[in-house]
Design a protein around this motif. Structure first.
Motif, PDB file in Angstrom:
ATOM      1  N   ASP A  18       9.436   4.936   3.951  1.00  0.00           N
ATOM      2  CA  ASP A  18       9.710   6.112   4.786  1.00  0.00           C
ATOM      3  C   ASP A  18      10.418   6.512   3.589  1.00  0.00           C
ATOM      4  OD1 ASP A  18       8.604   7.371   7.399  1.00  0.00           O
ATOM      5  OD2 ASP A  18      11.193   6.259   8.143  1.00  0.00           O
ATOM      6  N   LEU A  19      11.018   5.704   3.773  1.00  0.00           N
ATOM      7  CA  LEU A  19      12.257   5.886   1.591  1.00  0.00           C
ATOM      8  C   LEU A  19      11.028   5.971   0.767  1.00  0.00           C
ATOM      9  CD1 LEU A  19      15.145   4.761   1.211  1.00  0.00           C
ATOM     10  CD2 LEU A  19      14.493   2.614   0.468  1.00  0.00           C
ATOM     11  N   VAL A  20      10.483   5.741   0.627  1.00  0.00           N
ATOM     12  CA  VAL A  20       9.390   5.549  -1.245  1.00  0.00           C
ATOM     13  C   VAL A  20       8.225   7.115  -1.006  1.00  0.00           C
ATOM     14  CG1 VAL A  20       9.139   3.310  -1.382  1.00  0.00           C
ATOM     15  CG2 VAL A  20       7.525   5.186   0.218  1.00  0.00           C
ATOM     16  N   LEU A  21       8.653   7.515   0.568  1.00  0.00           N
ATOM     17  CA  LEU A  21       8.038   8.903   0.276  1.00  0.00           C
ATOM     18  C   LEU A  21       9.317  10.011  -0.843  1.00  0.00           C
ATOM     19  CD1 LEU A  21       7.222   9.822   3.907  1.00  0.00           C
ATOM     20  CD2 LEU A  21       5.162   8.842   1.943  1.00  0.00           C
ATOM     21  N   TRP A  22       7.989  10.993  -1.316  1.00  0.00           N
ATOM     22  CA  TRP A  22       8.581  11.883  -2.682  1.00  0.00           C
ATOM     23  C   TRP A  22       9.812  12.552  -1.724  1.00  0.00           C
ATOM     24  CZ3 TRP A  22      10.857  12.664  -6.799  1.00  0.00           C
ATOM     25  CH2 TRP A  22      11.367  13.676  -7.458  1.00  0.00           C
ATOM     26  N   GLU A  74      18.659  12.299   2.753  1.00  0.00           N
ATOM     27  CA  GLU A  74      20.505  11.902   3.643  1.00  0.00           C
ATOM     28  C   GLU A  74      20.415  10.890   4.907  1.00  0.00           C
ATOM     29  OE1 GLU A  74      24.435  10.438   2.928  1.00  0.00           O
ATOM     30  OE2 GLU A  74      22.518  11.332   1.385  1.00  0.00           O
ATOM     31  N   GLU A  75      19.113  11.352   5.946  1.00  0.00           N
ATOM     32  CA  GLU A  75      19.359   9.953   6.711  1.00  0.00           C
ATOM     33  C   GLU A  75      18.456   9.182   6.849  1.00  0.00           C
ATOM     34  OE1 GLU A  75      17.112   8.650   9.848  1.00  0.00           O
ATOM     35  OE2 GLU A  75      16.055  10.208   8.939  1.00  0.00           O
ATOM     36  N   VAL A  76      16.906   9.188   5.734  1.00  0.00           N
ATOM     37  CA  VAL A  76      16.622   8.297   5.263  1.00  0.00           C
ATOM     38  C   VAL A  76      17.009   7.155   4.629  1.00  0.00           C
ATOM     39  CG1 VAL A  76      14.404   7.865   4.021  1.00  0.00           C
ATOM     40  CG2 VAL A  76      14.291   9.370   5.924  1.00  0.00           C
ATOM     41  N   LEU A  77      17.839   7.782   3.689  1.00  0.00           N
ATOM     42  CA  LEU A  77      19.115   7.228   2.755  1.00  0.00           C
ATOM     43  C   LEU A  77      19.528   6.341   3.722  1.00  0.00           C
ATOM     44  CD1 LEU A  77      19.327  10.192   0.290  1.00  0.00           C
ATOM     45  CD2 LEU A  77      17.841   7.456  -0.226  1.00  0.00           C
ATOM     46  N   GLU A  78      20.280   6.490   4.376  1.00  0.00           N
ATOM     47  CA  GLU A  78      21.601   6.610   5.372  1.00  0.00           C
ATOM     48  C   GLU A  78      20.967   5.201   6.033  1.00  0.00           C
ATOM     49  OE1 GLU A  78      24.761   5.185   6.643  1.00  0.00           O
ATOM     50  OE2 GLU A  78      24.410   6.269   4.819  1.00  0.00           O
ATOM     51  N   ARG A  79      20.016   5.721   6.609  1.00  0.00           N
ATOM     52  CA  ARG A  79      19.073   4.186   7.444  1.00  0.00           C
ATOM     53  C   ARG A  79      19.802   3.063   6.544  1.00  0.00           C
ATOM     54  NH1 ARG A  79      13.845   5.194   9.370  1.00  0.00           N
ATOM     55  NH2 ARG A  79      13.838   7.155   8.623  1.00  0.00           N
ATOM     56  N   ASP A 135       0.983  -1.362   0.245  1.00  0.00           N
ATOM     57  CA  ASP A 135      -0.198   0.138   0.046  1.00  0.00           C
ATOM     58  C   ASP A 135       1.072   1.614  -0.560  1.00  0.00           C
ATOM     59  OD1 ASP A 135      -2.493  -1.621  -0.235  1.00  0.00           O
ATOM     60  OD2 ASP A 135      -2.773  -1.058   2.231  1.00  0.00           O
ATOM     61  N   ALA A 136       1.308   1.245   0.413  1.00  0.00           N
ATOM     62  CA  ALA A 136       2.568   2.457   1.076  1.00  0.00           C
ATOM     63  C   ALA A 136       3.655   2.909  -0.510  1.00  0.00           C
ATOM     64  CB  ALA A 136       3.933   2.140   1.852  1.00  0.00           C
ATOM     65  N   ILE A 137       3.852   1.589  -0.643  1.00  0.00           N
ATOM     66  CA  ILE A 137       4.413   1.793  -2.269  1.00  0.00           C
ATOM     67  C   ILE A 137       3.517   2.241  -3.573  1.00  0.00           C
ATOM     68  CG2 ILE A 137       6.111   0.577  -3.778  1.00  0.00           C
ATOM     69  CD1 ILE A 137       6.929  -1.952  -1.659  1.00  0.00           C
ATOM     70  N   ASN A 138       2.467   1.605  -3.337  1.00  0.00           N
ATOM     71  CA  ASN A 138       1.403   1.680  -4.664  1.00  0.00           C
ATOM     72  C   ASN A 138       1.419   3.726  -4.790  1.00  0.00           C
ATOM     73  OD1 ASN A 138       1.277  -0.225  -5.821  1.00  0.00           O
ATOM     74  ND2 ASN A 138      -0.077  -1.114  -4.536  1.00  0.00           N
ATOM     75  N   GLU A 139       0.970   3.712  -3.134  1.00  0.00           N
ATOM     76  CA  GLU A 139       0.417   5.309  -3.091  1.00  0.00           C
ATOM     77  C   GLU A 139       1.836   6.271  -3.141  1.00  0.00           C
ATOM     78  OE1 GLU A 139      -0.507   8.115   0.735  1.00  0.00           O
ATOM     79  OE2 GLU A 139      -0.990   6.001   1.313  1.00  0.00           O
ATOM     80  N   ALA A 140       2.737   5.712  -3.111  1.00  0.00           N
ATOM     81  CA  ALA A 140       4.216   7.199  -3.643  1.00  0.00           C
ATOM     82  C   ALA A 140       4.488   6.695  -4.984  1.00  0.00           C
ATOM     83  CB  ALA A 140       4.933   6.405  -2.722  1.00  0.00           C
ATOM     84  N   CYS A 141       4.119   5.640  -5.039  1.00  0.00           N
ATOM     85  CA  CYS A 141       4.248   5.673  -6.962  1.00  0.00           C
ATOM     86  C   CYS A 141       3.092   6.250  -7.408  1.00  0.00           C
ATOM     87  CB  CYS A 141       4.061   4.269  -7.576  1.00  0.00           C
ATOM     88  SG  CYS A 141       5.798   3.285  -6.906  1.00  0.00           S
ATOM     89  N   ARG A 177      13.763   2.067  -6.136  1.00  0.00           N
ATOM     90  CA  ARG A 177      14.278   1.881  -4.788  1.00  0.00           C
ATOM     91  C   ARG A 177      13.435   0.879  -3.571  1.00  0.00           C
ATOM     92  NH1 ARG A 177      13.602   7.614  -5.022  1.00  0.00           N
ATOM     93  NH2 ARG A 177      12.413   7.946  -3.282  1.00  0.00           N
ATOM     94  N   ALA A 178      12.014   0.628  -4.032  1.00  0.00           N
ATOM     95  CA  ALA A 178      11.746  -0.258  -2.393  1.00  0.00           C
ATOM     96  C   ALA A 178      12.047  -1.371  -2.977  1.00  0.00           C
ATOM     97  CB  ALA A 178      10.087  -0.201  -2.412  1.00  0.00           C
ATOM     98  N   VAL A 179      11.706  -1.963  -4.360  1.00  0.00           N
ATOM     99  CA  VAL A 179      12.285  -2.931  -4.797  1.00  0.00           C
ATOM    100  C   VAL A 179      14.104  -3.287  -4.956  1.00  0.00           C
ATOM    101  CG1 VAL A 179      12.792  -4.222  -6.725  1.00  0.00           C
ATOM    102  CG2 VAL A 179      10.872  -2.953  -6.930  1.00  0.00           C
ATOM    103  N   ILE A 180      14.561  -2.497  -4.870  1.00  0.00           N
ATOM    104  CA  ILE A 180      16.133  -3.089  -4.617  1.00  0.00           C
ATOM    105  C   ILE A 180      16.521  -2.759  -3.405  1.00  0.00           C
ATOM    106  CG2 ILE A 180      18.605  -1.843  -4.514  1.00  0.00           C
ATOM    107  CD1 ILE A 180      17.625  -0.355  -7.338  1.00  0.00           C
ATOM    108  N   PHE A 181      16.077  -1.837  -2.240  1.00  0.00           N
ATOM    109  CA  PHE A 181      16.193  -2.786  -0.642  1.00  0.00           C
ATOM    110  C   PHE A 181      15.870  -3.617  -0.587  1.00  0.00           C
ATOM    111  CE2 PHE A 181      14.799  -2.123   3.482  1.00  0.00           C
ATOM    112  CZ  PHE A 181      15.953  -1.589   4.189  1.00  0.00           C
TER     113      PHE A 181
END
Length: 975
Positions: free
Chosen positions: A94-98, A104-109, A20-26, A53-57
């Motif tokens: 968090d990662l998929v939000l535009w 950088e904080e979210v990406l580093e996590r 749901d989170a991924i689809n909403e962000a897309c 981003r979500a798929v690679i993670f």
């Protein structure tokens, strides 16, 4: 390798995703333009960054669940795993939000989680004979996308801390990827050359040198600065072709609204032309008559403007009026489809005649109106002879002579209408403008290099980008790559296939979809102005996007983009793989991208001589099922299967063995058929290639990566998902099974999988929407099929993927409902909501162990005068109370829930659901069944109602849980 199996924990993507989170962000991302990589350069069918981003993670992070196999144990118990999985989901959410794209904080996590999983894997495999080669805990393997296209996957891999490798056969795609993953890191953190050069000699305290220029912000500033310089230079050379328009007193006599503007000179936004052909009426065969699809210039309330043709004998002229237009103004001179009428005689002008005139070089154009920028918005003016003659006076010194590829279903209309070369798609003034800016790119490169040398930029002065340089010459070339992208954007909005949009009141680019439609009345934008279609707008937008997208790009980011055929490339060796291959015959990338290639080659050939060496984009090797290249559909399908099999086999053999391969596949509407579900030549052939390559499916995920409002989907019921296939290499010793054994295993796997898909599984998996179910069920079915070396038919021949898909899809057609509902289902499939004879209904009812009278009493159908028909949801009683109804078919409960949702929202349908008790699950299953049936019958409105119920199901269940106990409910009316 077989003697020493690699210990590879299941990855998160093989177990669960927060869909749901991924689809909403897309879905949200598809509507974002400012600061999105897609604004750098157009590419067709890009995957959303959020999905990549979500798929690679999830592809690289270990699932925390307990598992054993392959001689090792790993993971946590079920309760602990669920808690840990929820934590990983929060990272993805968090990662998929535009707004977190460059956070950088979210990406580093996310990077830290990927590194942690990698170290766990390295620890598990520390005693493997190839540990030193495959499992270095201090260095992650790189990620490669061999069908890189628009570059979303490599870009997101780089952002997640991986070395990113992108390759594509198409040189336009390679250039886009270089601009995404190669150039920004190379010059990250640089102070703009323009700033240093323009302030050379000033005192240090006066310079803005203490400001930091993170990521590509300095590069973006130079794109803006030198782009503005190019505009100034172009104004000197061709400014006379783009004059201001003066409001004269004579003009104001016809248009009182223009009186306040008399004497003012306005900047033109666009000139609006109509194509012309000689009248087919012999009496007027010497007159060029207009082919205008509309005369409306502005449909904005209070500011409606339109073109009014004024006929006088054997001639005509155009004027512009404001106010309510005549009823036929919206159709111009169009009669039906591509047929027009002669403005002078009314004689029909059919398609065959128009094409003959066009191919004979007799199609022309005539100026209909001028759109100008007034003090209070758009001002529409009638054409003048001076304006028309000026446009025709342009004399281009160069014209692209590359022939438009035919036949190609995406662009074949151009040669039909006399546009045999790409140069024919432009007016003379547009060609002069584009070639002027293209020529200026060489001057700009020289100036940037000179400026960089003068201020002492370090690096080899003679080493360019293609040779890996990072000094003055390379930097100058980097800036002009983005300026060349701006030129491509100007070409997209600066050709004779650009329409005028009367609502937004601006030109719309040619590539509104993955094809080039014929445009009869076109808008010629003012390239030297300040509005849509101008160089200034393109430069401002591109520099802002460059600064935003690559704001957090670090100099340690590593990326490489190169031209390579996916069938033979060796770049994938030892790398993780995620890719978005071509979709059978969906888009003719090579044919379409020739439009951009002609300008990129002219502008950047000295920068990338090898990449831009060919006259046109390579086409013969392109992995699409193009019938015109391979002798028909059968040859095209064979080419695609063989080529994609080789490409998938290459990935299977080269990919790093620790992580699965992820592959996107985007459906088109025709891939859901009435008889067999989701079985199409494209889908079956693609899955066949995956299977033949020795890959087995370990997961599939339907991602809603497409925007339902996109041009190609407007007014259609097209599928909204891409399916992500998660694949691992099939063991070399995989056994074969018989057809009977395969069906037996499907019978054991699919019902449970279907139940899980439609119910969801708590926090780990949301229910799959009906629109996606036919794709999603393929995953667990093909997982069974692909884990075997072969499924053997009775005669010993291997079962085809197409047959396997048909066996899998049949599960969607099965149902186990009450007798009344069984009747309604079969009747609906035959007759929909229309009535038919009582005798037929009586026979069907008896076969289902029910009766017409009983169902009439139940309230699901109407019967009388020898006719029977099912009731629509809107006809159901509003005072229905399931607590007192002695006969409640699932059919009735479903349509009462739809009525309640439509009329009272989730709270009303939730109250009703609470009173239905044990029927809730059957109702939901029936909604899925009916959605699929309506899709196949082409009943979009009915399908939408069932889809809305399912997509609202979670909210309805919540409302049901919060509803008063049945004894406390006042159901009728839902007060």
């Amino acid at each position: 390798m077989t003697d020493h199996p690699i210990k590879s924990p299941r990855k998160l993507i093989e177990v669960a995703l927060p869909l749901d989170a991924i689809n909403e962000a897309c879905a949200r991302e598809k509507s974002i333009r400012h600061g999105h990589p897609s604004t750098l350069h157009l590419w067709w069918a890009r995957r959303p960054l959020a999905a990549a981003r979500a798929v690679i993670f999830a592809q690289l992070v270990n699932d925390p669940g307990y598992q054993q196999g392959g001689g090792f144990k790993y993971g946590k118990n079920k309760k602990e795993a669920a808690i840990e999985r929820k934590r990983l989901f929060k990272i993805i959410e968090d990662l998929v939000l535009w707004e977190n794209t460059t956070n950088e904080e979210v990406l580093e996590r996310a990077r830290a989680e990927i590194r942690r999983s990698w170290r766990e894997v390295c620890e598990l495999n520390k005693d493997h004979p190839q540990a030193a080669e495959l499992f270095n805990p201090d260095k992650l393997p790189a990620l490669h996308d061999p069908f890189a296209g628009g570059g979303a996957i490599p870009l997101e891999a780089q952002r997640l801390g991986l070395e990113a490798y992108a390759s594509d056969l198409n040189p336009v795609a390679v250039l886009i990827n270089k601009a995404m993953i190669e150039i920004p890191p190379k010059f990250a953190g640089r102070t703009p050359v323009s700033l240093l050069q323009s302030r050379q000699g000033a005192k240090k305290k006066e310079l803005d040198l203490d400001r930091e220029w993170p990521g590509a912000t300095g590069l973006a500033e130079d794109v803006r600065y030198y782009g503005a310089w190019m505009r100034e230079e172009a104004q000197k050379r061709i400014g006379h072709l783009y004059p201001l328009v003066e409001i004269t007193a004579e003009l104001a006599k016809e248009r009182p609204d223009l009186k306040p503007l008399v004497g003012q000179k306005l900047t033109v936004i666009a000139w609006i032309w109509a194509r012309t052909v000689k009248s087919p009426n012999p009496a007027f065969s010497h007159v060029d008559v207009p082919l205008a699809s509309s005369f409306i210039l502005s449909s904005k309330d209070g500011k409606v403007s339109y073109v009014q043709p004024m006929v006088a004998g054997e001639s005509y002229r155009f004027t512009v009026k404001i106010g309510t237009p005549p009823p036929d103004a919206a159709n111009g001179t169009k009669l039906a489809k591509a047929n027009f009428g002669c403005l002078l005689s009314g004689a029909p002008i059919n398609t065959k005649y128009i094409r003959a005139e066009a191919c004979g070089g007799r199609m022309g154009s005539r100026l209909m109106a001028i759109a100008a920028d007034g003090p209070k918005g758009r001002v529409y003016l009638p054409p003048t002879d001076a304006m028309e003659n000026l446009a025709r006076s342009a004399n281009p010194e160069w014209k692209p002579d590359l022939r438009v590829t035919t036949p190609c279903h995406d662009i074949d209309r151009l040669p039909m209408y006399g546009m045999f070369t790409w140069g024919d798609a432009f007016t003379s003034r547009q060609l002069v403008t584009l070639t002027t800016f293209s020529d200026l790119l060489e001057n700009t490169r020289e100036r940037i290099c000179k400026d960089a040398i003068e201020i002492g930029i370090a690096g080899d002065t003679d080493k360019g980008l293609d040779a890996g340089g990072a000094g003055p010459r390379a930097y100058a070339e980097a800036v002009t790559v983005y300026l060349a992208f701006a030129l491509d954007k100007m070409a997209d909005l600066g050709n004779s296939l650009v329409r005028w949009e009367p609502i937004a009141q601006c030109p719309r680019q040619m590539f509104g979809k993955q094809a080039i439609p014929m445009i009869w009345d076109f808008a010629e934008a003012n390239s030297l102005g300040d509005s849509s279609g101008s160089w200034k707008i393109f430069i401002d937008g591109l520099s802002k996007a460059l600064a935003k997208v690559f704001e957090q790009t670090q100099s340690w980011f590593s990326g490489c983009a190169s031209q390579a055929d996916a069938q033979t490339q060796t770049i994938s060796s030892g790398k993780f793989i995620s890719s978005d291959p071509p979709y059978y015959d969906n888009i003719g990338y090579a044919d379409l991208s020739d439009f951009f290639y002609i300008w990129l080659r002219r502008s950047l050939r000295t920068v990338y001589p090898g990449l831009l060496a060919t006259i046109a984009v390579p086409k013969v090797e392109e992995l699409v099922a193009a019938s015109h290249r391979h002798g028909g559909k059968e040859g095209a399908e064979g080419f695609f299967l063989n080529g994609m099999t080789l490409a998938m086999k290459s990935l299977s053999d080269q990919a790093h063995p620790e992580a699965p391969i992820t592959i996107y596949y985007a459906f088109k509407q025709s891939e859901t058929s009435a008889d067999t579900g989701t079985v199409s030549p494209g889908w079956a052939t693609f899955l066949g290639a995956v299977n033949e390559a020795g890959l087995q499916l370990t997961g599939t995920w339907p991602l809603r990566t497409e925007n339902s409002s996109r041009m190609i989907g407007q007014g259609t019921n097209s599928l909204a998902s891409s399916v992500v296939l998660v694949c691992r290499k099939r063991p070399a010793d995989a056994p074969s099974i018989s057809r009977r054994e395969f069906i037996r295993e499907l019978n054991g796997v699919l019902p449970e999988a279907l139940d899980e898909m439609t119910k969801g599984s708590g926090d780990e998996r949301s229910p799959v929407a009906p629109v996606d179910l036919s794709q999603a069920i393929i995953g667990p079915g093909m997982a069974v099929f692909s884990k075997y070396a072969a499924v053997l038919e009775a005669d010993g021949s291997p079962m085809s993927v197409r047959t396997a898909l048909q066996l899998i899809n049949r599960f969607l057609a099965e149902d186990d409902f009450d007798s009344d509902t069984q009747f309604c289902l079969h009747w609906f499939e035959q007759h929909g909501w229309t009535e038919s004879v009582f005798g037929e209904a009586d026979v069907l009812a008896r076969s289902k162990s029910t009766s017409v009278d009983a169902m009439k009493e139940a309230g699901v159908l109407q019967s009388g005068s020898g006719k029977v028909r099912l009731l629509k949801w809107a006809e159901y009683a509003t005072d229905w109370d399931p607590r007192t109804d002695t006969r409640t078919p699932v059919w009735e409960a479903l349509h009462q829930l739809i009525r309640a949702l439509k009329q009272g929202g989730e709270s009303a349908s939730g109250a009703l659901l609470a009173a239905l008790g044990g029927k809730a699950e059957a109702v939901r299953q029936l909604a899925y069944r009916l959605y699929t049936l309506c899709e196949r019958l082409g009943q979009a409105e009915d399908a939408r109602a069932y889809n809305e119920l399912i997509t609202s199901w979670t909210g309805i269940e919540s409302a049901a849980a919060a509803a008063p106990k049945p004894a406390e409910q006042n159901l009728p009316g839902f007060e």
